[in-house]
Structures are given as C-alpha cells and as structure tokens.
Design a protein around this motif. Structure first.
Motif, mmCIF file in Angstrom:
data_model
loop_
_atom_site.group_PDB
_atom_site.id
_atom_site.type_symbol
_atom_site.label_atom_id
_atom_site.label_comp_id
_atom_site.label_asym_id
_atom_site.label_seq_id
_atom_site.Cartn_x
_atom_site.Cartn_y
_atom_site.Cartn_z
ATOM 1 N N VAL A 140 39.425 -54.661 0.199
ATOM 2 C CA VAL A 140 38.315 -54.099 -0.593
ATOM 3 C C VAL A 140 37.617 -52.949 0.135
ATOM 4 C CG1 VAL A 140 37.932 -56.297 -1.773
ATOM 5 C CG2 VAL A 140 36.656 -55.800 0.330
ATOM 6 N N TRP A 141 38.197 -52.479 1.251
ATOM 7 C CA TRP A 141 37.557 -51.431 2.056
ATOM 8 C C TRP A 141 37.420 -50.156 1.231
ATOM 9 C CZ3 TRP A 141 35.158 -52.621 6.329
ATOM 10 C CH2 TRP A 141 34.766 -51.620 7.228
ATOM 11 N N PRO A 142 36.260 -49.488 1.288
ATOM 12 C CA PRO A 142 36.025 -48.315 0.439
ATOM 13 C C PRO A 142 36.737 -47.037 0.887
ATOM 14 C CG PRO A 142 34.122 -48.726 1.828
ATOM 15 C CD PRO A 142 35.048 -49.875 2.036
ATOM 16 N N ARG A 143 37.284 -47.036 2.111
ATOM 17 C CA ARG A 143 37.973 -45.844 2.614
ATOM 18 C C ARG A 143 39.421 -46.196 2.939
ATOM 19 N NH1 ARG A 143 35.521 -42.225 6.677
ATOM 20 N NH2 ARG A 143 36.304 -43.697 8.225
ATOM 21 N N HIS A 144 40.171 -45.205 3.383
ATOM 22 C CA HIS A 144 41.526 -45.463 3.863
ATOM 23 C C HIS A 144 41.436 -46.392 5.077
ATOM 24 C CE1 HIS A 144 43.817 -42.560 1.398
ATOM 25 N NE2 HIS A 144 42.684 -41.882 1.397
ATOM 26 N N HIS A 146 45.327 -48.503 1.421
ATOM 27 C CA HIS A 146 45.202 -49.585 2.392
ATOM 28 C C HIS A 146 46.586 -50.013 2.869
ATOM 29 C CE1 HIS A 146 41.319 -50.473 0.001
ATOM 30 N NE2 HIS A 146 41.070 -49.651 1.002
ATOM 31 N N HIS A 147 46.744 -50.144 4.192
ATOM 32 C CA HIS A 147 48.047 -50.419 4.780
ATOM 33 C C HIS A 147 47.995 -51.593 5.750
ATOM 34 C CE1 HIS A 147 48.359 -46.265 3.350
ATOM 35 N NE2 HIS A 147 49.677 -46.415 3.362
ATOM 36 N N LEU A 167 36.892 -62.349 -2.587
ATOM 37 C CA LEU A 167 36.812 -60.890 -2.601
ATOM 38 C C LEU A 167 35.417 -60.395 -2.971
ATOM 39 C CD1 LEU A 167 40.235 -59.692 -4.037
ATOM 40 C CD2 LEU A 167 39.512 -60.019 -1.670
ATOM 41 N N THR A 168 34.709 -61.148 -3.803
ATOM 42 C CA THR A 168 33.335 -60.770 -4.149
ATOM 43 C C THR A 168 32.450 -60.765 -2.913
ATOM 44 O OG1 THR A 168 33.555 -61.661 -6.394
ATOM 45 C CG2 THR A 168 31.318 -61.388 -5.522
ATOM 46 N N GLN A 169 32.547 -61.820 -2.098
ATOM 47 C CA GLN A 169 31.749 -61.888 -0.877
ATOM 48 C C GLN A 169 32.266 -60.926 0.188
ATOM 49 O OE1 GLN A 169 29.018 -63.468 -2.401
ATOM 50 N NE2 GLN A 169 28.744 -63.934 -0.241
ATOM 51 N N ALA A 170 33.577 -60.699 0.193
ATOM 52 C CA ALA A 170 34.147 -59.748 1.160
ATOM 53 C C ALA A 170 33.594 -58.349 0.921
ATOM 54 C CB ALA A 170 35.669 -59.751 1.074
ATOM 55 N N ARG A 171 33.418 -57.988 -0.338
ATOM 56 C CA ARG A 171 32.853 -56.663 -0.639
ATOM 57 C C ARG A 171 31.433 -56.530 -0.078
ATOM 58 N NH1 ARG A 171 35.776 -57.805 -5.456
ATOM 59 N NH2 ARG A 171 37.500 -56.317 -5.707
ATOM 60 N N LYS A 172 30.648 -57.583 -0.206
ATOM 61 C CA LYS A 172 29.288 -57.542 0.325
ATOM 62 C C LYS A 172 29.309 -57.428 1.853
ATOM 63 C CE LYS A 172 27.292 -60.280 -3.447
ATOM 64 N NZ LYS A 172 26.564 -61.529 -3.802
ATOM 65 N N ALA A 173 30.175 -58.211 2.495
ATOM 66 C CA ALA A 173 30.272 -58.167 3.954
ATOM 67 C C ALA A 173 30.790 -56.814 4.424
ATOM 68 C CB ALA A 173 31.186 -59.283 4.453
ATOM 69 N N THR A 174 31.694 -56.227 3.649
ATOM 70 C CA THR A 174 32.251 -54.920 3.993
ATOM 71 C C THR A 174 31.169 -53.851 4.041
ATOM 72 O OG1 THR A 174 34.449 -55.413 3.112
ATOM 73 C CG2 THR A 174 33.803 -53.099 3.174
ATOM 74 N N ASP A 175 30.250 -53.891 3.113
ATOM 75 C CA ASP A 175 29.156 -52.916 3.098
ATOM 76 C C ASP A 175 28.350 -52.989 4.397
ATOM 77 O OD1 ASP A 175 29.898 -52.073 0.581
ATOM 78 O OD2 ASP A 175 28.420 -53.303 -0.472
ATOM 79 N N GLU A 176 28.010 -54.200 4.810
ATOM 80 C CA GLU A 176 27.184 -54.377 6.000
ATOM 81 C C GLU A 176 27.967 -54.052 7.273
ATOM 82 O OE1 GLU A 176 23.827 -55.462 8.376
ATOM 83 O OE2 GLU A 176 24.118 -54.780 6.317
#
Length: 268
Positions: free
Chosen positions: A27-31, A89-90, A235-244
């Motif tokens: 779910v990372w927002p960048r490459h 994503h790789h 994945l829902t919680q992973a997105r939140k953790a990814t932001d932080e």
C-alpha cells in the motif's frame, strides 16, 4: 526525491515482521522495494512465484551478478513486480540458506539501497541479534520499525531488549526507532492500549496491525486474494501505519543526510 530505507525487525518469536513489511509495501504511496534481508531465509518468492517461473532470483544472485556488472543493473534483473496492480512495487527475494547470508556484503548492499533515487526500500531483517543479522541494513536505516506482538510476554521481552538495540546501533534514538504493534489472537491473549505501551517503552507507537490471518496468509503462504482483500482489516490498518512511518522516515532521512555546512569555503 531522495529515497528512504526503513528496516523491520523483531526481538522474539515471529510476531509478523514479514507480513508487516509486505503489507506496507503493498500500500506504499511511492515506488518501493520490499527486500528480504532476513538471514534465516526468504519465503516471498514461493508465495508470488509458486511455480518457479522466474527461477532463482534474489539478493544472493544480485551480489553474484554484481561481480560482472554495476550493482544497480544487477538489482533490476532480480526484482519481481508485486501483483498489486500499480506496477510500482517490487520484491527482492531473500537468501535460500544461512550460509548465503553469511557470505553477503551487507554494507555494499545497504549502500545500494541508500543510493536508489525515488525508490523507497522496506527491508525485512527478521529477528534482531540472530546469527548473520544484516547489521549494516539496520544501522544505516533512516528508520527502524520493531514489530512487537501486543501481548504480555512479547512486550516484556522487547522492553528488556530496547537498550541492547540502542547500544549495538548507536544511531538508534527515540526518533529512529518506532514500534508497530501486531495484535494477537483475541481469544487467547489480552491486548494493551497503545498509549500505555508507548509510555512504558518510551517509544512512539507508529501503528497497529490487526489479527487478520486470512489476509496475512496472502503474503506468507500463497497469494490468492479474494475480492475483499484490498479493503481487509490488515491493509486498511497498514495504510494508516504507512502514513505515519513514511512521514517519520522522511523527516529523519532529511536530518541524517543533510549536507554539512560550508564556512569560508570549508566543510565543517
């Protein structure tokens, strides 16, 4: 934009380091590249290439190829595109055996991770202080994420290990080491409030991953997701953790890699 290197570790058992690193890369927002740096071996290749169509590929083969070609080019030949539909994503698969991990030049590989441009690296380093731990991947990371199961035994073990982590890797400070909680099986374990855990440890709780074994299996067993996978609790919680975690990694990277000041034509 400069990339960041984020390393994931655990201090005991198997609290979900691989699941955390894989889910956050998904779910990372960048490459991004999820690099399996666990010296005990990687499993993701069998998850995403169960038929072996790509043959042997990964971090060990990368370093072998780098004897005859530039490291960056060798890496591009060893990456698998994750089937998340984004194309950005790789996966860099891990070693097949401990002896391969012991022969790797982890410092050279870490330099490659840090030199990548516009590609973030999320490194699954496995258990801290295990044999052949990739120390360079940890000590040079912009941020280290300790994945800790939210239950009494795991929290106590981690609390005892925090000082050891800091001593062995002096760059670890309260800004460079954060905690990602992994919820245990709710029927058999008591969970504790994240705020309380953070105060006791003196560390930031960067997020919590829920108990979601069906979704976690898509990263550790065989990837055959259903229609609700993308909106799953994991994945829902992973997105939140990814932001932080992403925000903290970028802030610390800017501080760590800030060029030294120049005074009267000399670098201070």
């Amino acid at each position: 934009m400069i990339d960041v290197l984020i390393s994931f570790i655990s201090v005991n058992g198997s609290p979900g380091v691989t699941t955390a690193a894989m889910a956050m890369t998904w779910v990372w927002p960048r490459h991004a590249v999820v690099a399996e740096c666990d010296p005990t071996g990687g499993r993701a290749l069998s998850v995403f290439d169960p038929d072996g169509r790509h043959g042997r590929t990964g971090v060990f083969e990368l370093m072998l190829q780098a004897r005859a070609m530039p490291l960056h080019r060798a890496m591009s030949s060893q990456l698998l595109v994750l089937p998340d539909g984004t194309g950005r994503h790789h996966l860099l698969p891990g070693v097949n055996a401990l002896r391969e991990a012991e022969s790797l030049d982890w410092r050279r590989l870490t330099s490659l991770f840090l030199d990548l441009e516009t590609v973030d690296v999320l490194a699954d380093c496995g258990r801290f202080r295990s044999r052949a731990t990739p120390a360079a991947v940890l000590s040079e990371a912009d941020l280290v994420v300790a994945v800790v199961r939210n239950c009494r035994g795991s929290l106590q073990t981690f609390a005892k290990a925090v000082d050891v982590v800091r001593e062995e890797h002096g760059v670890f400070d309260n800004e460079g080491l954060v905690v990602l909680l992994a919820d245990p099986e709710p029927r058999t374990h008591q969970r504790y409030p994240a705020g309380e855990i953070g105060r006791e440890l003196g560390l930031t709780i960067a997020g919590t991953l829920p108990w979601d074994p069906a979704s976690a299996a898509q990263f550790t067993d065989r990837h055959r997701p259903g229609r609700k996978f993308e909106t799953s609790p994991l994945l829902t919680q992973a997105r939140k953790a990814t932001d932080e975690i992403g925000r903290r990694a970028m802030e610390r990277m800017s501080w760590l890699r800030k060029p030294p000041p120049v005074v009267n034509g000399h670098v201070r």
